[in-house]
Enzyme design. Structure first.
Site, PDB file in Angstrom:
ATOM      1  N   ASP A 123       0.808  -1.223   0.000  1.00  0.00           N
ATOM      2  CA  ASP A 123       0.000   0.000   0.000  1.00  0.00           C
ATOM      3  C   ASP A 123       0.844   1.277   0.000  1.00  0.00           C
ATOM      4  O   ASP A 123       0.307   2.376  -0.010  1.00  0.00           O
ATOM      5  CB  ASP A 123      -0.957   0.010   1.199  1.00  0.00           C
ATOM      6  CG  ASP A 123      -0.227   0.021   2.534  1.00  0.00           C
ATOM      7  OD1 ASP A 123       1.020  -0.037   2.533  1.00  0.00           O
ATOM      8  OD2 ASP A 123      -0.897   0.093   3.579  1.00  0.00           O
ATOM      9  N   ASP A 250      19.439  -5.701  -0.147  1.00  0.00           N
ATOM     10  CA  ASP A 250      18.783  -4.397  -0.368  1.00  0.00           C
ATOM     11  C   ASP A 250      18.791  -3.562   0.900  1.00  0.00           C
ATOM     12  O   ASP A 250      18.471  -2.377   0.853  1.00  0.00           O
ATOM     13  CB  ASP A 250      17.348  -4.577  -0.886  1.00  0.00           C
ATOM     14  CG  ASP A 250      16.524  -5.495  -0.004  1.00  0.00           C
ATOM     15  OD1 ASP A 250      16.919  -6.652   0.198  1.00  0.00           O
ATOM     16  OD2 ASP A 250      15.476  -5.048   0.508  1.00  0.00           O
TER      17      ASP A 250
END
Ligand code: AMP
Ligand code: MG
Length: 492
Positions: A123, A250
């Site tokens: 989201d 990452d």
């Protein structure tokens, strides 16, 4: 009030395939819940301007500041060992960079600023709890003296987020030396885009390793530099009992800062196999696995740089191997040196590391609190009359006594006086760390009751971690079995 943010956006000047330009998605009702006034000052920003209505709109993503070129960065990454060719900023937006009064370039990023082309199913938002957790822990890391991203502000959005219990949404303003990750290099290397890897490397050198630019092989020097900083960083984590929890490539910064505070936690009782993260099912990122993982992550970085290390494939491979072989000695030196300082052994002698390792073994056997054992060891350095505080931490206090008698014989070899040793040990052994039970209690009060006082108090306690202050004893204490927290959640 006009908000002056003197942006100079070098990342936005990189080729278009490095990022997706887009503005944050506005939120319903932004409210500033925390502003880091000291950090604002260091950045050369005006705290009053940031706290003004216009400033809060900028920090919430409802207004794009003059000079800002908002964008989401592209990157890939190995998550728990599995390569994902495209991750990218799925809920973070880089507003731009500013150069501080002392000439440091810093990224200003909003985390939780809405969906981006990299959001996949997410989201794009962040919940208040994890935002405050990152705020607290990253600022605590900075105060402890470790390289880390920082927290400039937290705003609530006036919206709830789609998570269990529909918690309030929030946005963190994160400040970083940069957001270049090992995964950024992997993103381009996986596409065979050597031009981009070279552009990115040159950018990383200019920004973080300017000395590499004049080395015989700048790209090898870049790799050596990242390896060294990561080795030092992980040694620093171990020395304060920190477990990152999600050391994916990452989440491994090229600048050598601690980045992405998800299910991270500080260890209470010393146990090298400690794992807190609920998503780390196999203990991949356990406390004592962290050096090995950082090394593995450096090997992944080395792979991306192979085409730049030498034109001959074998020579490139040999160079890459040589660079990552530098990790272990660098880590060992940093870790062992740090252990020595923690134990007050300032004039190195053979056998020091074995002596301290023996203490750690006894701490593990006796479930002794990591932070308190070393903090009280500073007191014990003044004399055995201060031993009781440590003995009380050991299931079998005689296990400590046996060790302490050998330690005291070793201390006779030290040039420093007991007072000097005591002072030096207090400067490396914190009295206060972000203990999980305190962090959870502070976040719960803020998210459940809108009461930010426990958060503010804890922020104050952690701002001077090496300085014991009267009245703050409860914040130094180890949790009892009923308050101790064994598992942490990302909550993202
Ligand atoms: P993290 O676990 O925070 O390191 O994130 C891993 C990846 O998931 C990154 O690409 C994030 O941008 C992405 N991500 C995490 N949370 C969300 C979210 N709520 N919405 C969109 N992307 C997300
Ligand atoms: Mg991340």
């Amino acid at each position: 009030m006009a908000v002056r943010l003197p942006f100079d956006n070098s990342y936005a000047r990189l080729p278009p395939r490095f990022f997706a330009p887009l503005a944050p998605t506005p939120v319903a009702a932004p409210r500033l819940v925390r502003l880091n006034v000291a950090l604002a000052k260091d950045l050369g920003l005006d705290a009053a301007e940031l706290a003004s209505a216009e400033g809060v709109e900028i920090l919430a993503g409802n207004r794009v500041a003059e000079g800002s070129q908002p964008l989401a960065q592209a990157y890939a990454g190995h998550q728990f060992g599995n390569f994902v060719p495209q991750l990218g900023d799925g809920r973070a937006i880089l507003l731009g960079e500013i150069v501080t009064p002392v000439g440091q370039r810093r990224d200003i990023q909003l985390k939780g600023a809405g969906r981006t082309p990299f959001s996949r199913g997410g989201d794009g938002r962040a919940a208040l709890g994890p935002v405050l957790r990152e705020y607290l822990v990253s600022e605590a890391m900075a105060a402890l003296g470790l390289p880390t991203t920082r927290a400039l502000a937290a705003v609530t959005t006036g919206e709830t987020v789609r998570r269990e219990g529909m918690p309030p949404g929030a946005i963190l303003t994160r400040v970083a030396a940069s957001h270049l990750r090992v995964g950024t290099f992997q993103y381009f290397a996986a596409q065979g885009d050597t031009d981009a890897v070279k552009t990115l490397s040159d950018y990383a050198i200019a920004r973080h390793y300017p000395e590499a630019a004049v080395a015989a092989n700048p790209y090898r020097a870049l790799l050596d530099g990242v390896v060294a900083r990561q080795a030092d960083l992980v040694a620093g984590w171990l020395l304060i009992g920190f477990i990152h929890g999600v050391m994916n490539t990452d989440n491994t910064s090229i600048s050598g800062e601690t980045i992405d505070f998800g299910p991270c936690a500080f260890m209470d009782a010393y146990d090298p196999a400690t794992v807190f993260s609920s998503i780390d099912l196999h203990g991949r990122y356990a406390y004592d696995s962290q050096p090995g993982v950082a090394y593995w992550n450096m090997a992944r970085l080395a792979e991306t740089l192979l085409p730049l290390l030498a034109s001959d494939e074998d020579a490139a491979l040999a160079s890459g191997k040589e660079a990552i072989a530098g990790f272990a000695p660098r880590f060992e030196a940093a870790y062992r040196g740090g252990l020595r300082r923690k134990a007050g052994l300032l004039s190195p002698r053979d056998g020091d590391v074995a002596l301290i390792q023996d203490l750690l073994t006894r701490m593990a056997e006796n479930k002794a609190d990591f932070t308190l054992t070393f903090r009280h060891l500073a007191g014990a350095a003044l004399g055995p009359e201060n031993d009781e505080a440590i003995r009380a931490l050991f299931a079998d206090p005689t296990s400590y006594d046996d060790w302490a008698s050998r330690w005291r014989i070793r201390l006779l070899d030290e040039a420093a006086s007991p007072d000097e040793r005591h002072a030096a040990m207090q400067m490396v052994n914190p009295a206060y760390i972000p203990r999980n039970h305190l962090v959870e209690a502070a976040l719960e009060a803020a998210t459940e009751a809108g009461d930010f006082r426990p958060f503010e108090t804890l922020m104050d306690v952690l701002s001077k971690p090496y300085e014991a202050r009267p009245g703050l004893e409860p914040f130094a204490k180890a949790p009892d079995p009923t308050t101790r927290i064994y598992q942490t959640f990302c909550g993202t």
